[in-house]
Motif scaffolding. Sequence first.
Motif, PDB file in Angstrom:
ATOM      1  N   TYR A  48       0.831  -1.202   0.000  1.00 36.49           N
ATOM      2  CA  TYR A  48       0.000   0.000   0.000  1.00 36.49           C
ATOM      3  C   TYR A  48       0.867   1.254   0.000  1.00 36.49           C
ATOM      4  CZ  TYR A  48      -4.101  -2.802   1.444  1.00 36.49           C
ATOM      5  OH  TYR A  48      -5.133  -3.696   1.520  1.00 36.49           O
ATOM      6  N   ASN A  49       0.498   2.250  -0.811  1.00 37.94           N
ATOM      7  CA  ASN A  49       1.169   3.552  -0.770  1.00 37.94           C
ATOM      8  C   ASN A  49       0.737   4.338   0.456  1.00 37.94           C
ATOM      9  OD1 ASN A  49       2.779   3.367  -2.975  1.00 37.94           O
ATOM     10  ND2 ASN A  49       1.786   4.994  -4.127  1.00 37.94           N
ATOM     11  N   SER A  50      -0.539   4.201   0.828  1.00 42.93           N
ATOM     12  CA  SER A  50      -1.065   4.952   1.964  1.00 42.93           C
ATOM     13  C   SER A  50      -2.214   4.169   2.587  1.00 42.93           C
ATOM     14  CB  SER A  50      -1.508   6.355   1.519  1.00 42.93           C
ATOM     15  OG  SER A  50      -2.461   6.265   0.471  1.00 42.93           O
ATOM     16  N   ASN A  51      -3.437   4.573   2.281  1.00 44.88           N
ATOM     17  CA  ASN A  51      -4.613   3.881   2.795  1.00 44.88           C
ATOM     18  C   ASN A  51      -5.415   3.318   1.608  1.00 44.88           C
ATOM     19  OD1 ASN A  51      -5.906   6.092   1.645  1.00 44.88           O
ATOM     20  ND2 ASN A  51      -6.254   7.115   3.598  1.00 44.88           N
ATOM     21  N   GLY A  54      -5.193   5.023  -1.790  1.00 49.14           N
ATOM     22  CA  GLY A  54      -3.925   5.085  -2.509  1.00 49.14           C
ATOM     23  C   GLY A  54      -3.672   3.863  -3.379  1.00 49.14           C
ATOM     24  N   TYR A  56      -1.995   0.327  -4.584  1.00 47.32           N
ATOM     25  CA  TYR A  56      -1.686  -0.941  -3.913  1.00 47.32           C
ATOM     26  C   TYR A  56      -1.418  -2.000  -4.974  1.00 47.32           C
ATOM     27  CZ  TYR A  56      -6.491  -2.094  -5.137  1.00 47.32           C
ATOM     28  OH  TYR A  56      -7.656  -2.323  -5.840  1.00 47.32           O
ATOM     29  N   TYR A 116      -2.612  -1.888   7.066  1.00 45.15           N
ATOM     30  CA  TYR A 116      -2.168  -1.730   5.682  1.00 45.15           C
ATOM     31  C   TYR A 116      -0.865  -2.481   5.427  1.00 45.15           C
ATOM     32  CZ  TYR A 116      -5.999   1.346   4.737  1.00 45.15           C
ATOM     33  OH  TYR A 116      -7.268   1.829   4.553  1.00 45.15           O
TER      34      TYR A 116
END
Length: 136
Positions: A48-51, A54, A56, A116
């Motif tokens: 994952y880049n963030s949540n 974002g 993935y 994540y």
Amino acid sequence: MKLKILKSIRTNNFNDIYLVDKIQRIWREASTHLPQEKVATYGVYHKYNSNYKGDYTLSISIEGNSNSNNSDITLNIPDDTKYKQFQVDCKDELGVINTWKKIWDLEENGELNRAYSYDFEKYFPDGKIEIYIALA
């Protein structure tokens, strides 16, 4: 848990106009690599880049070690990861999508604290589907 990756893509739920096509394509391509015996199949969400908004990676995977060669790509999901499990209503044509919407709503409402790391959908040979969300 050790999973053998059959196919992977990088995508985004909200910014990738080809999302549905990509996901359908990798499931179709991965299905040609499934073993003859019935095994659980996984859709693993990771890198994952963030949540959930974002980028993935989605990897279609199966359990266990491969009997082929050592170049097989695997995911090693730590055994001590804590998960919240969600049952998918398989009678609902949009059961998987609706379950993900519920997961996102729980997170938005502060009722689910996601790690994540590795989340996954588990597709059982009998048709049952469960979604596992890693907890922080």
